[in-house]
Design a protein around this motif. Structure first.
Motif, PDB file in Angstrom:
ATOM      1  N   LEU A 154      -2.501  20.936 -26.239  1.00 51.58           N
ATOM      2  CA  LEU A 154      -3.721  21.680 -26.535  1.00 51.58           C
ATOM      3  C   LEU A 154      -3.521  23.161 -26.278  1.00 51.58           C
ATOM      4  CD1 LEU A 154      -6.717  21.790 -27.293  1.00 51.58           C
ATOM      5  CD2 LEU A 154      -7.269  21.252 -24.908  1.00 51.58           C
ATOM      6  N   SER A 155      -2.852  23.489 -25.173  1.00 52.26           N
ATOM      7  CA  SER A 155      -2.569  24.888 -24.859  1.00 52.26           C
ATOM      8  C   SER A 155      -1.680  25.515 -25.931  1.00 52.26           C
ATOM      9  CB  SER A 155      -1.887  24.979 -23.491  1.00 52.26           C
ATOM     10  OG  SER A 155      -1.531  26.307 -23.188  1.00 52.26           O
ATOM     11  N   ASP A 156      -0.670  24.768 -26.377  1.00 49.65           N
ATOM     12  CA  ASP A 156       0.215  25.277 -27.425  1.00 49.65           C
ATOM     13  C   ASP A 156      -0.560  25.521 -28.721  1.00 49.65           C
ATOM     14  OD1 ASP A 156       2.310  25.122 -25.669  1.00 49.65           O
ATOM     15  OD2 ASP A 156       3.058  23.196 -26.447  1.00 49.65           O
ATOM     16  N   ALA A 157      -1.494  24.606 -29.034  1.00 52.83           N
ATOM     17  CA  ALA A 157      -2.288  24.757 -30.251  1.00 52.83           C
ATOM     18  C   ALA A 157      -3.181  25.990 -30.187  1.00 52.83           C
ATOM     19  CB  ALA A 157      -3.145  23.499 -30.472  1.00 52.83           C
ATOM     20  N   LEU A 158      -3.736  26.255 -29.013  1.00 52.81           N
ATOM     21  CA  LEU A 158      -4.586  27.439 -28.851  1.00 52.81           C
ATOM     22  C   LEU A 158      -3.759  28.715 -28.966  1.00 52.81           C
ATOM     23  CD1 LEU A 158      -6.910  26.238 -25.935  1.00 52.81           C
ATOM     24  CD2 LEU A 158      -7.538  26.559 -28.340  1.00 52.81           C
ATOM     25  N   ASN A 160      -1.637  10.036 -15.881  1.00 50.16           N
ATOM     26  CA  ASN A 160      -1.601  11.452 -15.531  1.00 50.16           C
ATOM     27  C   ASN A 160      -0.519  12.198 -16.300  1.00 50.16           C
ATOM     28  OD1 ASN A 160      -3.628  12.158 -13.360  1.00 50.16           O
ATOM     29  ND2 ASN A 160      -2.698  10.345 -12.437  1.00 50.16           N
ATOM     30  N   GLN A 161       0.614  11.545 -16.530  1.00 53.69           N
ATOM     31  CA  GLN A 161       1.667  12.181 -17.316  1.00 53.69           C
ATOM     32  C   GLN A 161       1.230  12.408 -18.754  1.00 53.69           C
ATOM     33  OE1 GLN A 161       4.981   9.515 -16.736  1.00 53.69           O
ATOM     34  NE2 GLN A 161       5.707  10.593 -14.888  1.00 53.69           N
ATOM     35  N   ARG A 162       0.575  11.419 -19.333  1.00 50.42           N
ATOM     36  CA  ARG A 162       0.102  11.551 -20.713  1.00 50.42           C
ATOM     37  C   ARG A 162      -1.007  12.600 -20.814  1.00 50.42           C
ATOM     38  NH1 ARG A 162      -0.113   5.160 -22.616  1.00 50.42           N
ATOM     39  NH2 ARG A 162       2.134   4.769 -22.376  1.00 50.42           N
ATOM     40  N   PHE A 163      -1.853  12.646 -19.795  1.00 53.05           N
ATOM     41  CA  PHE A 163      -2.917  13.645 -19.798  1.00 53.05           C
ATOM     42  C   PHE A 163      -2.331  15.053 -19.707  1.00 53.05           C
ATOM     43  CE2 PHE A 163      -6.108  16.292 -17.626  1.00 53.05           C
ATOM     44  CZ  PHE A 163      -7.153  16.169 -18.532  1.00 53.05           C
ATOM     45  N   SER A 164      -1.326  15.218 -18.869  1.00 56.67           N
ATOM     46  CA  SER A 164      -0.666  16.527 -18.746  1.00 56.67           C
ATOM     47  C   SER A 164      -0.005  16.930 -20.061  1.00 56.67           C
ATOM     48  CB  SER A 164       0.376  16.484 -17.626  1.00 56.67           C
ATOM     49  OG  SER A 164      -0.234  16.245 -16.374  1.00 56.67           O
ATOM     50  N   SER A 165       0.613  15.955 -20.730  1.00 56.86           N
ATOM     51  CA  SER A 165       1.242  16.231 -22.013  1.00 56.86           C
ATOM     52  C   SER A 165       0.199  16.662 -23.045  1.00 56.86           C
ATOM     53  CB  SER A 165       1.981  14.990 -22.508  1.00 56.86           C
ATOM     54  OG  SER A 165       2.516  15.189 -23.807  1.00 56.86           O
TER      55      SER A 165
END
Length: 215
Positions: free
Chosen positions: A201-205, A191-196
């Motif tokens: 992805l959000s930063d890339a967008l 879950n931590q890796r998924f959140s990261s």
């Protein structure tokens, strides 16, 4: 005295017998027909998919949007390009813009998945909203659109060979292993890796919207 009692019992039982014979048997099943609420839900899922799908996913409309709706008594096949011989043609539904086929129920009425259930074609196999985890109409419609994304995946030429190459099925050829696979949903590390990953992805967008983004 006994004869009079027998006559009285007969007179009392005759009306009950007549009512029983005149009433529909509890075992007598109704003719197959889609419920109006199911038609509306399906039509809305198809409408949203037709209007928005290609704006989000390329070639969304090229994947078959076949649905097998499971009710307590029957299964209804809609928008399927190749119905199998165990289905009977019911009618053309103008709201669904599709022929509707029917057969007696053989699958669980709480299913919500996509797999090659009919003629080897990826089909959304789904129970009514009341019988699935979706419950509400809105969530059920969104679940249908989610499952169509899996149909889009399955329409890729190398999909099945790529899945087989994962060597995770344990010999199961039905595809049900994907639903029953012990994914580590409760794992803190996962879950931590998924959140990261989501944050990146959000930063890339966000970066893509700025002048500093380089393709």
């Amino acid at each position: 005295m006994q004869q009079r009692d027998r006559m009285f019992a007969l007179l009392v039982s005759v009306p009950f017998i007549l009512v029983t014979l005149a009433s529909p048997s509890a075992d007598c099943q109704q003719e197959p027909a889609l419920l109006e609420r199911d038609r509306i839900r399906l039509a809305e899922a198809f409408r949203l998919g037709d209007e928005l799908g290609n704006l989000i996913w390329s070639d969304w409309n090229r994947a078959p949007f076949a649905v097998l709706l499971i009710t307590p008594e029957y299964e209804y096949l809609i928008r399927h390009p190749k119905p199998s011989s165990d289905f009977t043609y019911l009618h053309h539904d103008p709201l669904l813009q599709s022929g509707v086929y029917v057969r007696k129920r053989i699958l669980q009425p709480n299913l919500l998945a996509s797999f090659p259930a009919v003629s080897g074609i990826s089909t959304i196999v789904v129970g009514q909203a009341e019988n699935t985890n979706a419950k509400s109409s809105t969530c059920w419609i969104l679940a249908i659109l989610h499952e169509h994304f899996h149909q889009l995946q399955a329409s890729q030429p190398s999909y099945y060979s790529d899945v087989e190459a994962l060597n995770l099925s344990g010999g199961d050829q039905t595809g049900m292993w994907m639903l029953n696979y012990p994914f580590p949903y409760e794992s803190t590390a996962v879950n931590q890796r998924f959140s990261s990953l989501c944050r990146k992805l959000s930063d890339a967008l966000e970066a893509r919207r700025s002048d500093n983004f380089e393709a």
